[in-house]
Design a protein around this motif. Structure first.
Motif, short mmCIF file in Angstrom:
data_model
loop_
_atom_site.label_atom_id
_atom_site.label_comp_id
_atom_site.label_asym_id
_atom_site.label_seq_id
_atom_site.Cartn_x
_atom_site.Cartn_y
_atom_site.Cartn_z
N LEU A 121 0.85 -1.19 0.00
CA LEU A 121 0.00 0.00 0.00
C LEU A 121 0.89 1.24 0.00
CD1 LEU A 121 -2.61 -1.16 2.66
CD2 LEU A 121 -2.96 -1.00 0.18
N ALA A 122 0.50 2.23 -0.78
CA ALA A 122 1.30 3.45 -0.93
C ALA A 122 1.19 4.36 0.30
CB ALA A 122 0.87 4.21 -2.18
N GLY A 123 2.26 5.08 0.56
CA GLY A 123 2.27 6.10 1.60
C GLY A 123 2.44 5.54 3.00
N PRO A 124 2.60 6.45 3.96
CA PRO A 124 2.78 6.01 5.35
C PRO A 124 1.44 5.62 5.98
CG PRO A 124 2.74 8.39 5.27
CD PRO A 124 2.66 7.90 3.83
N THR A 125 1.52 4.84 7.03
CA THR A 125 0.35 4.51 7.83
C THR A 125 0.67 4.83 9.29
OG1 THR A 125 -1.32 2.81 8.26
CG2 THR A 125 0.99 2.06 8.20
N ASP A 126 -0.29 4.65 10.17
CA ASP A 126 -0.11 5.02 11.57
C ASP A 126 0.65 3.97 12.37
OD1 ASP A 126 -2.19 3.18 11.41
OD2 ASP A 126 -3.65 4.46 12.43
N VAL A 127 0.30 2.69 12.19
CA VAL A 127 0.91 1.63 12.99
C VAL A 127 0.95 0.34 12.18
CG1 VAL A 127 -1.28 0.93 14.08
CG2 VAL A 127 0.88 0.44 15.24
N MET A 128 2.02 -0.42 12.37
CA MET A 128 2.14 -1.74 11.78
C MET A 128 2.64 -2.69 12.86
SD MET A 128 3.71 -1.01 7.98
CE MET A 128 3.50 -2.72 7.47
N SER A 129 2.21 -3.94 12.77
CA SER A 129 2.61 -4.95 13.74
C SER A 129 3.30 -6.09 13.02
CB SER A 129 1.37 -5.49 14.47
OG SER A 129 0.74 -4.46 15.19
N PHE A 130 4.37 -6.57 13.64
CA PHE A 130 5.15 -7.66 13.08
C PHE A 130 5.28 -8.76 14.14
CE2 PHE A 130 6.34 -3.81 10.86
CZ PHE A 130 6.30 -4.21 9.53
N PRO A 131 4.34 -9.73 14.13
CA PRO A 131 4.38 -10.80 15.13
C PRO A 131 5.57 -11.73 14.92
CG PRO A 131 2.59 -11.17 13.57
CD PRO A 131 3.23 -9.86 13.21
N MET A 132 6.07 -12.29 16.01
CA MET A 132 7.20 -13.21 15.93
C MET A 132 6.77 -14.64 16.28
SD MET A 132 9.78 -11.53 14.88
CE MET A 132 11.22 -12.47 15.33
N ASP A 133 6.49 -14.92 17.54
CA ASP A 133 6.21 -16.29 17.98
C ASP A 133 4.72 -16.64 17.98
OD1 ASP A 133 8.89 -16.80 18.29
OD2 ASP A 133 8.91 -16.38 20.43
N GLU A 134 3.90 -15.75 17.43
CA GLU A 134 2.45 -15.97 17.35
C GLU A 134 1.85 -16.32 18.70
OE1 GLU A 134 1.24 -18.38 14.03
OE2 GLU A 134 2.54 -17.29 12.65
N LEU A 135 2.22 -15.56 19.71
CA LEU A 135 1.64 -15.74 21.05
C LEU A 135 0.18 -15.32 21.01
CD1 LEU A 135 4.50 -14.31 23.30
CD2 LEU A 135 4.12 -16.67 22.57
N ARG A 136 -0.63 -15.90 21.86
CA ARG A 136 -2.04 -15.58 21.95
C ARG A 136 -2.36 -15.21 23.39
NH1 ARG A 136 -1.32 -14.75 17.46
NH2 ARG A 136 -2.10 -15.87 15.67
N PRO A 137 -3.48 -14.50 23.60
CA PRO A 137 -3.85 -14.17 24.97
C PRO A 137 -3.99 -15.43 25.81
CG PRO A 137 -5.25 -13.02 23.41
CD PRO A 137 -4.43 -14.01 22.62
N GLY A 138 -3.63 -15.31 27.08
CA GLY A 138 -3.79 -16.44 27.99
C GLY A 138 -5.24 -16.59 28.40
N ARG A 139 -5.58 -17.78 28.82
CA ARG A 139 -6.93 -18.06 29.31
C ARG A 139 -6.82 -18.43 30.78
NH1 ARG A 139 -7.47 -20.09 23.90
NH2 ARG A 139 -9.20 -19.01 22.91
N GLU A 140 -7.88 -18.11 31.50
CA GLU A 140 -7.90 -18.43 32.92
C GLU A 140 -7.69 -19.93 33.13
OE1 GLU A 140 -10.38 -17.18 36.83
OE2 GLU A 140 -10.58 -16.08 34.96
N GLY A 141 -6.81 -20.27 34.07
CA GLY A 141 -6.52 -21.65 34.37
C GLY A 141 -5.55 -22.31 33.41
N GLU A 142 -5.00 -21.54 32.51
CA GLU A 142 -4.08 -22.07 31.50
C GLU A 142 -2.77 -21.26 31.55
OE1 GLU A 142 -4.32 -21.21 26.88
OE2 GLU A 142 -5.77 -22.74 27.43
N ALA A 143 -1.65 -21.94 31.51
CA ALA A 143 -0.36 -21.25 31.56
C ALA A 143 -0.09 -20.57 30.21
CB ALA A 143 0.76 -22.23 31.88
N PRO A 144 0.21 -19.25 30.23
CA PRO A 144 0.50 -18.58 28.96
C PRO A 144 1.85 -19.01 28.41
CG PRO A 144 0.81 -17.08 30.81
CD PRO A 144 0.27 -18.37 31.37
N LEU A 145 1.98 -18.92 27.09
CA LEU A 145 3.22 -19.29 26.43
C LEU A 145 4.25 -18.16 26.53
CD1 LEU A 145 1.79 -20.94 23.21
CD2 LEU A 145 2.69 -22.09 25.23
N GLU A 146 5.49 -18.54 26.70
CA GLU A 146 6.59 -17.59 26.76
C GLU A 146 7.15 -17.42 25.35
OE1 GLU A 146 10.93 -17.26 28.97
OE2 GLU A 146 9.44 -18.67 29.73
#
Length: 156
Positions: A57-82
């Motif tokens: 896409l042409a021109g600047p934008t406000d924000v871009m995200s570049f995920p690395m390890d594809e972490l996801r939000p943790g769930r209650e009772g579940e250990a989050p991934l490091e």
């Protein structure tokens, strides 16, 4: 939690404030406390190159995200991934224009964009109407509760 803030612009950036919002959002989303995040502030020329290279896409934008390890939000009772959450790249000059149009302070726009970028790193998207409603409501709640906890009012 390791959060690096790199300011590659002439804009004054309160690095501590961006670390604080990031820690807050990551904690609320139950991300592992050892996760790593990098926030880069870049000028319009750099953002234009990134936007064209990665989004075709042409021109600047406000924000871009570049995920690395594809972490996801943790769930209650579940250990989050490091791991490495990824990078968020923000363009303060674009954010300032958007803030003026929206009628709120540039810092609030950049805090909103930081929250938005983190949600993208966690797998949220807004390509479909239902996804957009979910993501935008979540980012609104996260930002408002963060600002309320600091005794700030927000027009976001």
């Amino acid at each position: 939690m390791s959060i690096d803030v790199l300011n590659e612009t002439d804009h004054v950036v309160d690095e501590a404030e961006f670390v604080e919002i990031s820690r807050y959002v990551l904690a609320q989303m139950r991300v592992h406390p050892q996760a790593e995040l990098c926030i880069r502030f870049v000028d319009e020329a750099t953002m234009t190159v990134l936007h064209e290279q990665w989004m075709d896409l042409a021109g600047p934008t406000d924000v871009m995200s570049f995920p690395m390890d594809e972490l996801r939000p943790g769930r209650e009772g579940e250990a989050p991934l490091e791991g490495v959450l990824g990078d968020i790249v923000l363009c303060p000059s674009v954010a300032e224009r958007q803030a003026a149009t929206a009628g709120h302070a540039p810092i609030e726009e950049m805090l909103l964009l930081t929250t938005h970028g983190i949600l993208h790193l966690l797998g949220y998207d807004h390509a479909e109407p239902e996804e957009e409603r979910e993501m935008f409501e979540l980012q609104r709640q996260l930002l408002l509760t963060f600002l309320a906890g600091r005794g700030r009012e927000s027009g976001a």
